[in-house]
Write a protein that holds these residues in place. Structure first.
Motif, PDB file in Angstrom:
ATOM      1  N   ASP A  84      -9.758 -34.270  -3.901  1.00 54.02           N
ATOM      2  CA  ASP A  84     -10.346 -34.210  -5.229  1.00 54.02           C
ATOM      3  C   ASP A  84      -9.933 -33.427  -5.321  1.00 54.02           C
ATOM      4  O   ASP A  84     -10.009 -32.204  -5.334  1.00 54.02           O
ATOM      5  CB  ASP A  84     -12.134 -34.078  -4.724  1.00 54.02           C
ATOM      6  N   VAL A  85      -8.567 -33.200  -6.768  1.00 54.34           N
ATOM      7  CA  VAL A  85      -8.200 -32.020  -7.454  1.00 54.34           C
ATOM      8  C   VAL A  85      -9.110 -31.331  -8.389  1.00 54.34           C
ATOM      9  O   VAL A  85      -9.289 -32.048  -8.963  1.00 54.34           O
ATOM     10  CB  VAL A  85      -6.586 -32.770  -8.024  1.00 54.34           C
TER      11      VAL A  85
ATOM     12  N   PRO B 106     -12.382 -28.273 -25.497  1.00 57.72           N
ATOM     13  CA  PRO B 106     -13.884 -28.186 -25.903  1.00 57.72           C
ATOM     14  C   PRO B 106     -14.278 -28.849 -25.162  1.00 57.72           C
ATOM     15  O   PRO B 106     -15.594 -28.979 -25.458  1.00 57.72           O
ATOM     16  CB  PRO B 106     -13.450 -28.774 -27.214  1.00 57.72           C
ATOM     17  N   THR B 107     -14.869 -30.545 -24.581  1.00 58.73           N
ATOM     18  CA  THR B 107     -15.501 -30.841 -23.326  1.00 58.73           C
ATOM     19  C   THR B 107     -15.362 -30.529 -21.675  1.00 58.73           C
ATOM     20  O   THR B 107     -14.705 -29.717 -21.917  1.00 58.73           O
ATOM     21  CB  THR B 107     -14.508 -32.108 -23.890  1.00 58.73           C
ATOM     22  N   GLU B 108     -15.721 -31.276 -21.631  1.00 59.11           N
ATOM     23  CA  GLU B 108     -15.918 -31.224 -19.972  1.00 59.11           C
ATOM     24  C   GLU B 108     -14.662 -31.247 -19.626  1.00 59.11           C
ATOM     25  O   GLU B 108     -13.917 -32.511 -20.247  1.00 59.11           O
ATOM     26  CB  GLU B 108     -17.479 -32.353 -19.510  1.00 59.11           C
ATOM     27  N   THR B 109     -14.779 -31.488 -18.413  1.00 62.48           N
ATOM     28  CA  THR B 109     -12.776 -31.224 -17.938  1.00 62.48           C
ATOM     29  C   THR B 109     -13.379 -32.498 -17.412  1.00 62.48           C
ATOM     30  O   THR B 109     -14.482 -33.344 -16.703  1.00 62.48           O
ATOM     31  CB  THR B 109     -13.348 -30.486 -16.253  1.00 62.48           C
ATOM     32  N   PRO B 110     -11.369 -33.325 -17.246  1.00 59.26           N
ATOM     33  CA  PRO B 110     -11.255 -34.278 -16.831  1.00 59.26           C
ATOM     34  C   PRO B 110     -11.580 -33.970 -14.976  1.00 59.26           C
ATOM     35  O   PRO B 110     -11.552 -32.760 -14.506  1.00 59.26           O
ATOM     36  CB  PRO B 110     -10.126 -34.863 -17.102  1.00 59.26           C
ATOM     37  N   THR B 111     -12.126 -35.927 -14.874  1.00 56.29           N
ATOM     38  CA  THR B 111     -11.733 -35.402 -13.144  1.00 56.29           C
ATOM     39  C   THR B 111     -10.598 -36.305 -12.378  1.00 56.29           C
ATOM     40  O   THR B 111      -9.815 -37.858 -12.999  1.00 56.29           O
ATOM     41  CB  THR B 111     -12.691 -36.317 -12.687  1.00 56.29           C
ATOM     42  N   LEU B 112      -9.998 -36.404 -11.537  1.00 56.35           N
ATOM     43  CA  LEU B 112      -9.032 -36.601 -10.548  1.00 56.35           C
ATOM     44  C   LEU B 112      -9.233 -36.809  -9.546  1.00 56.35           C
ATOM     45  O   LEU B 112      -9.580 -36.082  -8.440  1.00 56.35           O
ATOM     46  CB  LEU B 112      -7.723 -35.979 -11.337  1.00 56.35           C
ATOM     47  N   ARG B 113      -9.206 -37.895  -8.815  1.00 58.27           N
ATOM     48  CA  ARG B 113      -9.124 -38.720  -7.344  1.00 58.27           C
ATOM     49  C   ARG B 113      -8.252 -39.176  -7.254  1.00 58.27           C
ATOM     50  O   ARG B 113      -7.754 -39.800  -7.450  1.00 58.27           O
ATOM     51  CB  ARG B 113     -10.426 -39.077  -7.052  1.00 58.27           C
ATOM     52  N   THR B 114      -7.562 -39.092  -5.709  1.00 61.72           N
ATOM     53  CA  THR B 114      -6.637 -39.190  -4.910  1.00 61.72           C
ATOM     54  C   THR B 114      -6.681 -38.481  -3.658  1.00 61.72           C
ATOM     55  O   THR B 114      -7.397 -38.581  -3.347  1.00 61.72           O
ATOM     56  CB  THR B 114      -5.219 -38.643  -5.666  1.00 61.72           C
ATOM     57  N   GLY B 115      -5.484 -38.845  -2.726  1.00 57.43           N
ATOM     58  CA  GLY B 115      -4.988 -38.774  -1.754  1.00 57.43           C
ATOM     59  C   GLY B 115      -3.597 -38.276  -1.472  1.00 57.43           C
ATOM     60  O   GLY B 115      -2.949 -38.674  -1.938  1.00 57.43           O
TER      61      GLY B 115
END
Length: 174
Positions: free
Chosen positions: A37-38, A48-57
Motif C-alpha cells: 500500500d503506497v 483540497p479533497t481526501e488523498t487518493p489510494t494506491l494499492r499494488t505489489g
C-alpha cells in the motif's frame, strides 16, 4: 537480553521460518507478488479533497531449471552451451482510487478507479551455443578428428503474459 525478549525473538524467528517454508507451495498456485500500500498522505496538504489510494505489489521472480542442455548434432561433439533460464513472476493487482469533487456543490460525485488485475508473466533469459572446431574421429582419417569452422548461435529471450486494465467511476452509496 532478558528471558521474555529472547522468547519473543524466538517466536518471531519461528513465524518467519514457517512463512518462508510455506511460500514456495503458495507461489506455485498463485502469482508471486508482495502486496504494497503506497502511502500518499503527503498529498493531503496540496489537495483540497481526501488523498487518493494506491494499492499494488512488488513482483517476486522465481527462477526455474535451465533449459536446452542437451543440444548436439549428429557426428559432432557436444557443443558448449549457455542455457536459457526460465523466470516466472507476476504483474501485481493494482488499484488507484481518487475522489472526484463536485464542481457545483459540496457533495462528492464519486471516486475514479483505475484497476489492473493480477496476471502471470513468464520469461526466458537469452542463451548461447558454440560448436567445437573439431569433428568426431573418422575412419578415412585414420581415427583422427577433422577440423571445421565452429558454429555459434544465440538463443533469443522471450516474454509472455497478459495485461488488462479498467477505468471506472464508483458512485457513493446513499
Amino acid at each position: 537480553m532478558n528471558l521474555k525478549s529472547q522468547a519473543g525473538m524466538g517466536i518471531v524467528v519461528t513465524c518467519l521460518a514457517s512463512a518462508a517454508m510455506a511460500s514456495p507451495a503458495a507461489a506455485a498456485t498463485t502469482v508471486p507478488v508482495a502486496p504494497v500500500d503506497v502511502p500518499l498522505h503527503g498529498l493531503g496538504t496540496v489537495l483540497p479533497t481526501e488523498t487518493p489510494t494506491l494499492r499494488t505489489g512488488v513482483p517476486i521472480p522465481l527462477p526455474g531449471a535451465p533449459m536446452g542442455l542437451t543440444g548436439h548434432g549428429e557426428g559432432r561433439f557436444q557443443p558448449v552451451l549457455l542455457p536459457q533460464l526460465p523466470v516466472t513472476s507476476g504483474v501485481p493487482e493494482t488499484l488507484v482510487s481518487a475522489p472526484l469533487p463536485d464542481a457545483a456543490g459540496e457533495d462528492p460525485t464519486g471516486r475514479a478507479l483505475v484497476a489492473a488485475p493480477a496476471s502471470e508473466l513468464r520469461a526466458t533469459t537469452p542463451g548461447a551455443i558454440l560448436g567445437l572446431p573439431v569433428t568426431l574421429p573418422r575412419a578415412e582419417a585414420l581415427g583422427m578428428p577433422g577440423a571445421e569452422l565452429p558454429q555459434a548461435g544465440l538463443l533469443s529471450p522471450s516474454v509472455t503474459g497478459g495485461l488488462d486494465s479498467t477505468l471506472g467511476l464508483d458512485r457513493p452509496r446513499d
